[in-house]
Design an enzyme around this catalytic site. Structure first.
Site, PDB file in Angstrom:
ATOM      1  N   ASP A 269       0.784  -1.351  -0.025  1.00  0.00           N
ATOM      2  CA  ASP A 269       0.046   0.081  -0.085  1.00  0.00           C
ATOM      3  C   ASP A 269       0.850   1.387   0.016  1.00  0.00           C
ATOM      4  OD1 ASP A 269      -1.487  -2.269   0.806  1.00  0.00           O
ATOM      5  OD2 ASP A 269      -1.985  -1.139   2.598  1.00  0.00           O
TER       6      ASP A 269
ATOM      7  N   GLU B 172     -10.413  -2.369   3.902  1.00  0.00           N
ATOM      8  CA  GLU B 172      -9.015  -1.980   4.458  1.00  0.00           C
ATOM      9  C   GLU B 172      -8.759  -0.415   3.599  1.00  0.00           C
ATOM     10  OE1 GLU B 172      -6.487  -6.003   4.790  1.00  0.00           O
ATOM     11  OE2 GLU B 172      -6.696  -5.161   2.659  1.00  0.00           O
TER      12      GLU B 172
HETATM   13  C1  FRU Z   1      -3.911  -3.676   2.716  1.00  0.00           C
HETATM   14  C2  FRU Z   1      -3.114  -4.158   3.845  1.00  0.00           C
HETATM   15  C3  FRU Z   1      -3.373  -3.105   5.220  1.00  0.00           C
HETATM   16  C4  FRU Z   1      -2.543  -3.285   6.009  1.00  0.00           C
HETATM   17  C5  FRU Z   1      -1.226  -3.663   5.410  1.00  0.00           C
HETATM   18  C6  FRU Z   1      -0.349  -4.398   5.627  1.00  0.00           C
HETATM   19  O1  FRU Z   1      -3.107  -4.133   1.453  1.00  0.00           O
HETATM   20  O2  FRU Z   1      -3.502  -5.429   4.428  1.00  0.00           O
HETATM   21  O3  FRU Z   1      -4.720  -3.267   5.705  1.00  0.00           O
HETATM   22  O4  FRU Z   1      -2.506  -2.413   6.961  1.00  0.00           O
HETATM   23  O5  FRU Z   1      -1.786  -4.051   4.083  1.00  0.00           O
HETATM   24  O6  FRU Z   1       0.665  -4.361   4.844  1.00  0.00           O
END
Ligand code: FRU
Length: 602
Positions: A153, A322
């Site tokens: 992300d 998310e």
């Molecule tokens: C989304 C996610 C988020 C989390 C991160 C962990 O891709 O699962 O929810 O904070 O990646 O790397």
């Protein structure tokens, strides 16, 4: 030195537990032994002592190995803990452990899990250099990717004093997910990025998951006027929210000494997005909690009050929600503004795995109300568009979005090695209305135009069955933009193919019978790293006589933008050789390509 003598010396050194790597340290200016002293303690436990006078300890990685846990110990205290897939049978690549902060200290590592027979013990080395030059063939030229290691992300994007900051989920110790840090890069134009040192590293509260940044202009938190304040999830057995602040325009961050600032009994409780809501004179935090979004408010960024939850019965729910965002956007052609709640979901996307849905509605500082609860709206109709969030504090109130160009179904296995994953191009967002519904429109940010080299135009031509356009596409490296204008003269299907001499192709087609645009990557090149990669994705389109399509191609990705901003489609591709030719096909009638413009990238 003769091979034999070398071998003898090596076995002697091994006998006393020392591997002699190099005798002289040019940086220190005096002779210093660089040694790695390995002691195996049985059952996968080893202690490795290194001479501190090298910048890096380079660890060999084999991606199919299990993760070994490493404790870095300085003066008997653990200063860092991380996991590495240490090479057992072969070395895929090296990752650097930076030793430079401890130049005059004794450093050792406690290794857990790597067997005594593993190759890593022979291959690890001390070095003043780590080569992260950009040479893999799928590494994009103008999309952001990490110098090495894994990225997911985009995090904490914030603009301040002429600089766009991009933080991102980052593993510096391997090209698969793990050891989450916030990596960092800075750009003045959203296109050219300069890599920065890691911004936020794991600590006793956990690894550093996704989140956001704000500029605290009025010093509401008391860290200083203009501080960049970062919010992230500290992830261990449980997920809690933490903050850190920077008083030097993002160059360094200090963690708040009273973290965590928000806790919950829910297991999935993460990805804080914080923004200033001027109507209620408060900061708002949106959090992804299981399959809903929770809203909190605060006067000072430190103390948060629960306001409301959103999600039940709304949109897609086949996976966890998310990376939220909540932004206000103008509706094209009106004086109206509406709020958009961006909600990334995994799995449960329209083509499997991860995707970005959104809701349009109203927000009063306490509650978000969706104006069309019966509809599920998708921001991008490709398979590789996830964790989308927008820049905070962007100039002229622009809402600039960035997505991670991958999908959790196969992100860890795409055929790159030294790095994994890239982001989409930045996209400016607005709203538009169609059939009484309001939708998000994403177009490449105007900065992307600066990448265009000299246009090569092919005049208007008619396609009644099949038509290959000569000459070949300009850039042999597979990095270009194409703009195509279509005019339908009665065809049922207007299609075109980007292809190469190996018979690999991506087909894109307008189906005028069911009003869809499809991108088919089933024969696009390397697809066998995942069962779900070889697929086609489709977007609804408006019935029309003319269409304009803008394609951004960058070695291993294709982003297709509808000329009217009605759909976007982002898909990864891994051709053995760049697509350097284009052909057109018609079914059920003819169409005209009224213009075809190819821009090599500058
Ligand atoms: C989304 C996610 C988020 C989390 C991160 C962990 O891709 O699962 O929810 O904070 O990646 O790397």
């Amino acid at each position: 030195m003769k091979q034999q003598t070398k071998r003898l010396l090596k076995s002697l050194c091994m006998a006393v537990g020392i591997i002699l790597l190099s005798a002289v340290d040019p940086l220190a200016g005096y002779a210093a032994e660089r040694t790695i002293d390995i002691k195996h303690l049985g059952e996968g436990q080893s202690i490795v002592r290194v001479d501190a006078r090298a910048k890096y300890l380079l660890l060999p990685v084999e991606e199919s190995s299990p993760e070994s846990k490493l404790y870095m110990i300085v003066d008997n205290d653990v200063v860092r803990t991380f996991n590495v897939r240490l090479a057992v049978n072969k070395v895929d690549y090296f990752v650097p452990v930076d030793l430079s902060g401890y130049a005059d200290k004794h450093i050792s590592f406690n290794f857990q899990l790597a067997p005594e027979s593993a190759l890593c013990w022979k291959e690890m080395k001390l070095s003043d250099q780590f080569d992260s030059s950009n040479r893999e063939k799928f590494r994009p030229a103008y999309h952001f990717s990490p110098a090495w290691g894994w990225m997911n992300d985009p995090n904490g994007m914030v603009y301040k004093d002429g600089e766009y900051h991009l933080f991102y989920q980052y593993n510096p110790y391997g090209s698969m997910w793990g050891n989450m840090h916030w990596g960092h890069a800075i750009s003045k134009d959203l296109i050219h990025w300069e890599h920065q040192p890691v911004a936020i590293a794991p600590d006793a509260l956990g690894t550093i998951f996704s989140g956001s940044c704000v500029v605290d202009k009025d010093n509401t938190a008391g860290f200083g006027a203009g501080a960049i304040v970062a919010f992230y999830t500290s992830a261990s057995d449980r997920q809690v929210q933490s903050m850190a602040y920077s008083l030097d325009n993002g160059r360094t961050f200090k963690k708040y000494d009273r973290n965590p600032i928000l806790t919950s009994t829910q297991r999935d409780f993460r990805d804080p997005k914080v923004f200033w809501h001027k109507e209620s004179n408060k900061w708002i935090m949106v959090l992804a909690v299981g399959q809903e979004m929770q809203l909190y408010s605060s006067p000072n960024l430190k103390d948060w009050t629960y306001e409301s939850s959103f999600g039940e019965g709304q949109g897609a729910h086949a996976g966890v929600w998310e990376c939220p965002d909540l932004i206000e956007l103008p509706v094209k052609g009106t004086e109206l503004k509406k709020w958009v709640l961006i909600c990334n979901i995994n799995p449960g996307g329209p083509f499997g795995g991860s995707a970005t849905q959104y809701f349009v509605g109203a927000f009063d500082g306490k509650q978000f109300v969706n104006e069309s609860p019966a509809l599920t709206k998708w921001m991008d109709y490709g398979k590789d568009h996830y964790a989308t969030v927008t820049w905070s504090n962007a100039p002229e109130d622009r809402k600039i979005a960035l997505a991670w160009m991958s999908n959790w179904e196969y992100a860890n296995n795409v055929p790159t090695l030294q790095y994994r994953s890239a982001n989409s191009v930045p996209r400016d967002l607005v709203l538009y209305t169609k059939n009484g519904q309001t939708y998000l429109s994403s177009t490449p940010s105007p900065e992307v135009l600066k990448l265009r080299g000299k246009a090569q135009k092919k005049g208007s031509f008619k396609v009644d069955r099949s038509h290959e356009v000569n000459p070949v596409l300009p850039d042999p490296t597979g990095t270009y933009e194409i703009e195509i204008k279509f005019k339908n003269n009665g065809a049922d299907i207007m299609s075109f193919q980007l292809f190469n001499s190996k018979g690999e192709e991506v087909e894109m087609r307008y189906n005028l019978l069911d009003n869809t645009f499809t991108m088919d990557r089933r024969n696009s090149g390397i697809t066998d790293f995942s069962k779900t990669f070889a697929t086609a994705t489709s977007a609804p389109i408006s019935a029309a006589k003319e269409y304009t399509l803008r394609l951004l191609v960058d070695k291993s990705s294709i982003e297709a933008f509808d000329g009217n901003g009605e759909f976007v489609m982002t898909n990864l591709v891994f051709p053995e050789e760049p697509y350097n030719r284009i052909s057109f096909h018609a079914k059920g009638g003819a169409f005209t390509v009224t213009s075809l413009t190819i821009y090599p990238f500058k």
